[in-house]
Design an enzyme around this catalytic site. Sequence first.
Site, PDB file in Angstrom:
ATOM      1  N   LYS A  90      35.702 128.967  33.165  1.00  0.00           N
ATOM      2  CA  LYS A  90      35.103 127.722  32.654  1.00  0.00           C
ATOM      3  C   LYS A  90      33.692 127.971  32.127  1.00  0.00           C
ATOM      4  O   LYS A  90      33.360 127.555  31.021  1.00  0.00           O
ATOM      5  CB  LYS A  90      35.052 126.640  33.756  1.00  0.00           C
TER       6      LYS A  90
ATOM      7  N   ARG B  22      35.188 116.909  39.870  1.00  0.00           N
ATOM      8  CA  ARG B  22      35.957 117.834  40.695  1.00  0.00           C
ATOM      9  C   ARG B  22      36.860 117.088  41.668  1.00  0.00           C
ATOM     10  O   ARG B  22      37.498 117.703  42.502  1.00  0.00           O
ATOM     11  CB  ARG B  22      34.985 118.696  41.485  1.00  0.00           C
TER      12      ARG B  22
ATOM     13  N   ARG C  92      33.021 139.323  39.769  1.00  0.00           N
ATOM     14  CA  ARG C  92      31.954 138.618  39.032  1.00  0.00           C
ATOM     15  C   ARG C  92      30.581 139.095  39.499  1.00  0.00           C
ATOM     16  O   ARG C  92      30.316 139.183  40.693  1.00  0.00           O
ATOM     17  CB  ARG C  92      32.090 137.112  39.241  1.00  0.00           C
TER      18      ARG C  92
ATOM     19  N   ARG D  49      27.423 136.325  43.746  1.00  0.00           N
ATOM     20  CA  ARG D  49      27.239 135.004  44.348  1.00  0.00           C
ATOM     21  C   ARG D  49      27.734 135.004  45.790  1.00  0.00           C
ATOM     22  O   ARG D  49      28.772 135.596  46.076  1.00  0.00           O
ATOM     23  CB  ARG D  49      27.996 133.944  43.528  1.00  0.00           C
TER      24      ARG D  49
ATOM     25  N   ARG E 260      37.687 127.984  48.521  1.00  0.00           N
ATOM     26  CA  ARG E 260      37.475 127.298  47.236  1.00  0.00           C
ATOM     27  C   ARG E 260      38.808 127.024  46.538  1.00  0.00           C
ATOM     28  O   ARG E 260      38.978 125.982  45.898  1.00  0.00           O
ATOM     29  CB  ARG E 260      36.541 128.120  46.342  1.00  0.00           C
TER      30      ARG E 260
HETATM   31  P1  ADP Z   1      33.088 127.986  39.890  1.00  0.00           P
HETATM   32  O1  ADP Z   1      32.597 128.013  38.468  1.00  0.00           O
HETATM   33  O2  ADP Z   1      33.289 129.352  40.439  1.00  0.00           O
HETATM   34  O3  ADP Z   1      34.259 127.095  40.094  1.00  0.00           O
HETATM   35  P2  ADP Z   1      30.779 126.328  40.291  1.00  0.00           P
HETATM   36  O4  ADP Z   1      29.606 127.114  39.841  1.00  0.00           O
HETATM   37  O5  ADP Z   1      31.342 125.306  39.363  1.00  0.00           O
HETATM   38  O6  ADP Z   1      31.917 127.348  40.743  1.00  0.00           O
HETATM   39  O7  ADP Z   1      30.458 125.581  41.673  1.00  0.00           O
HETATM   40  C1  ADP Z   1      29.892 126.263  42.761  1.00  0.00           C
HETATM   41  C2  ADP Z   1      29.787 125.297  43.926  1.00  0.00           C
HETATM   42  O8  ADP Z   1      28.901 124.216  43.587  1.00  0.00           O
HETATM   43  C3  ADP Z   1      31.085 124.615  44.345  1.00  0.00           C
HETATM   44  O9  ADP Z   1      31.881 125.414  45.200  1.00  0.00           O
HETATM   45  C4  ADP Z   1      30.552 123.352  45.036  1.00  0.00           C
HETATM   46  O10 ADP Z   1      30.060 123.662  46.334  1.00  0.00           O
HETATM   47  C5  ADP Z   1      29.351 123.002  44.158  1.00  0.00           C
HETATM   48  N1  ADP Z   1      29.757 122.074  43.083  1.00  0.00           N
HETATM   49  C6  ADP Z   1      29.734 122.320  41.748  1.00  0.00           C
HETATM   50  N2  ADP Z   1      30.168 121.256  41.063  1.00  0.00           N
HETATM   51  C7  ADP Z   1      30.479 120.297  41.978  1.00  0.00           C
HETATM   52  C8  ADP Z   1      31.009 118.973  41.899  1.00  0.00           C
HETATM   53  N3  ADP Z   1      31.315 118.415  40.729  1.00  0.00           N
HETATM   54  N4  ADP Z   1      31.186 118.309  43.064  1.00  0.00           N
HETATM   55  C9  ADP Z   1      30.892 118.842  44.243  1.00  0.00           C
HETATM   56  N5  ADP Z   1      30.418 120.092  44.388  1.00  0.00           N
HETATM   57  C10 ADP Z   1      30.215 120.819  43.267  1.00  0.00           C
HETATM   58  P1  ADP Z   2      34.382 129.860  36.326  1.00  0.00           P
HETATM   59  O1  ADP Z   2      33.162 129.222  35.713  1.00  0.00           O
HETATM   60  O2  ADP Z   2      35.652 129.115  35.984  1.00  0.00           O
HETATM   61  O3  ADP Z   2      34.236 130.087  37.808  1.00  0.00           O
HETATM   62  P2  ADP Z   2      33.527 132.303  34.958  1.00  0.00           P
HETATM   63  O4  ADP Z   2      33.389 131.921  33.518  1.00  0.00           O
HETATM   64  O5  ADP Z   2      32.297 132.517  35.744  1.00  0.00           O
HETATM   65  O6  ADP Z   2      34.560 131.290  35.687  1.00  0.00           O
HETATM   66  O7  ADP Z   2      34.421 133.641  35.004  1.00  0.00           O
HETATM   67  C1  ADP Z   2      34.754 134.262  36.244  1.00  0.00           C
HETATM   68  C2  ADP Z   2      34.711 135.792  36.058  1.00  0.00           C
HETATM   69  O8  ADP Z   2      35.775 136.196  35.195  1.00  0.00           O
HETATM   70  C3  ADP Z   2      33.413 136.308  35.424  1.00  0.00           C
HETATM   71  O9  ADP Z   2      33.082 137.545  36.017  1.00  0.00           O
HETATM   72  C4  ADP Z   2      33.781 136.484  33.953  1.00  0.00           C
HETATM   73  O10 ADP Z   2      33.041 137.543  33.358  1.00  0.00           O
HETATM   74  C5  ADP Z   2      35.259 136.840  34.031  1.00  0.00           C
HETATM   75  N1  ADP Z   2      36.041 136.322  32.899  1.00  0.00           N
HETATM   76  C6  ADP Z   2      35.850 135.184  32.180  1.00  0.00           C
HETATM   77  N2  ADP Z   2      36.782 135.050  31.222  1.00  0.00           N
HETATM   78  C7  ADP Z   2      37.610 136.129  31.341  1.00  0.00           C
HETATM   79  C8  ADP Z   2      38.777 136.575  30.632  1.00  0.00           C
HETATM   80  N3  ADP Z   2      39.294 135.874  29.621  1.00  0.00           N
HETATM   81  N4  ADP Z   2      39.371 137.730  31.033  1.00  0.00           N
HETATM   82  C9  ADP Z   2      38.850 138.442  32.080  1.00  0.00           C
HETATM   83  N5  ADP Z   2      37.755 138.079  32.768  1.00  0.00           N
HETATM   84  C10 ADP Z   2      37.133 136.938  32.408  1.00  0.00           C
END
Ligand code: ADP
Ligand code: ADP
Length: 211
Positions: free
Chosen positions: A13, A88, A127, A155, A166
């Site tokens: 994302k 979410r 990551r 992270r 998660r």
């Molecule tokens: P990822 O991209 O790996 O899914 P995020 O960076 O979006 O993780 O979120 C990291 C953490 O921040 C989540 O596990 C949650 O604890 C918090 N968080 C982010 N967005 C929300 C939301 N919309 N509602 C509640 N908690 C959130």
């Molecule tokens: P999210 O915000 O949904 O948690 P991220 O954009 O941070 O996801 O991506 C999670 C991990 O996967 C990062 O280390 C990123 O570099 C990698 N990644 C993102 N897109 C791809 C893809 N199309 N193929 C392989 N790895 C990817």
Amino acid sequence: MRLVLVGPPGAGKGTQAEIIAERLGIPKISTGDIFRANVSGGTPLGLKAKEYMDAGNLVPDEVTNEMVADRLAEDDAKAGFLLDGYPRNTEQAKVLDRVLEAAGATLDLALELVASDDEVVRRLSGRRVSKSTGKVYHLEFDPPADPDSDDLYQRTDDQPETIKNRLKVYAEQTAPLVGYYEAQGKLVRIDAIGEVSEITERALNAIGAAE
Ligand code: ADP
Ligand code: ADP
């Protein structure tokens, strides 16, 4: 355009949001990034959010909804935005609908990135983030020049046990959102497996096709 991105942690994302927002000329609003900035800055919001984030649980809705409503009220978000990581759960989606309605606006689309648990675990485990630039790398799929550099960190919520929680939280609380947006006729779904650039093209096509 007013867009939200839905998909499991690690689906890509953040990676796609950055590129798509730039291509569409709208701000990317990532709740995870805002929370992390507040945690590192030691703000009251960060103090409230930290324990939930470290455990891989959702930060309570009242904290999150207020933070997003404030951000959406800023000038740059008036004409459109791409929300990454919000809503979410269905309650947050309802609040978002109300906040937009009060401003005389509506959400255009929800873009779902579909990826299997095995793939997202692989992506989250590898990551790494640059402290100085915030750029997100992957040890295997998008390797940094020096994987041992002190500038890179993992992270705290990208540890195996937290990843497991998660994914559980996603399945139980976030996945029902897909049905919520489907019922509104706003859901667009794309396969999130493949090269980053391929997925961007899929996303832009899906968004365009629905315009
Ligand atoms: P990822 O991209 O790996 O899914 P995020 O960076 O979006 O993780 O979120 C990291 C953490 O921040 C989540 O596990 C949650 O604890 C918090 N968080 C982010 N967005 C929300 C939301 N919309 N509602 C509640 N908690 C959130
Ligand atoms: P999210 O915000 O949904 O948690 P991220 O954009 O941070 O996801 O991506 C999670 C991990 O996967 C990062 O280390 C990123 O570099 C990698 N990644 C993102 N897109 C791809 C893809 N199309 N193929 C392989 N790895 C990817």
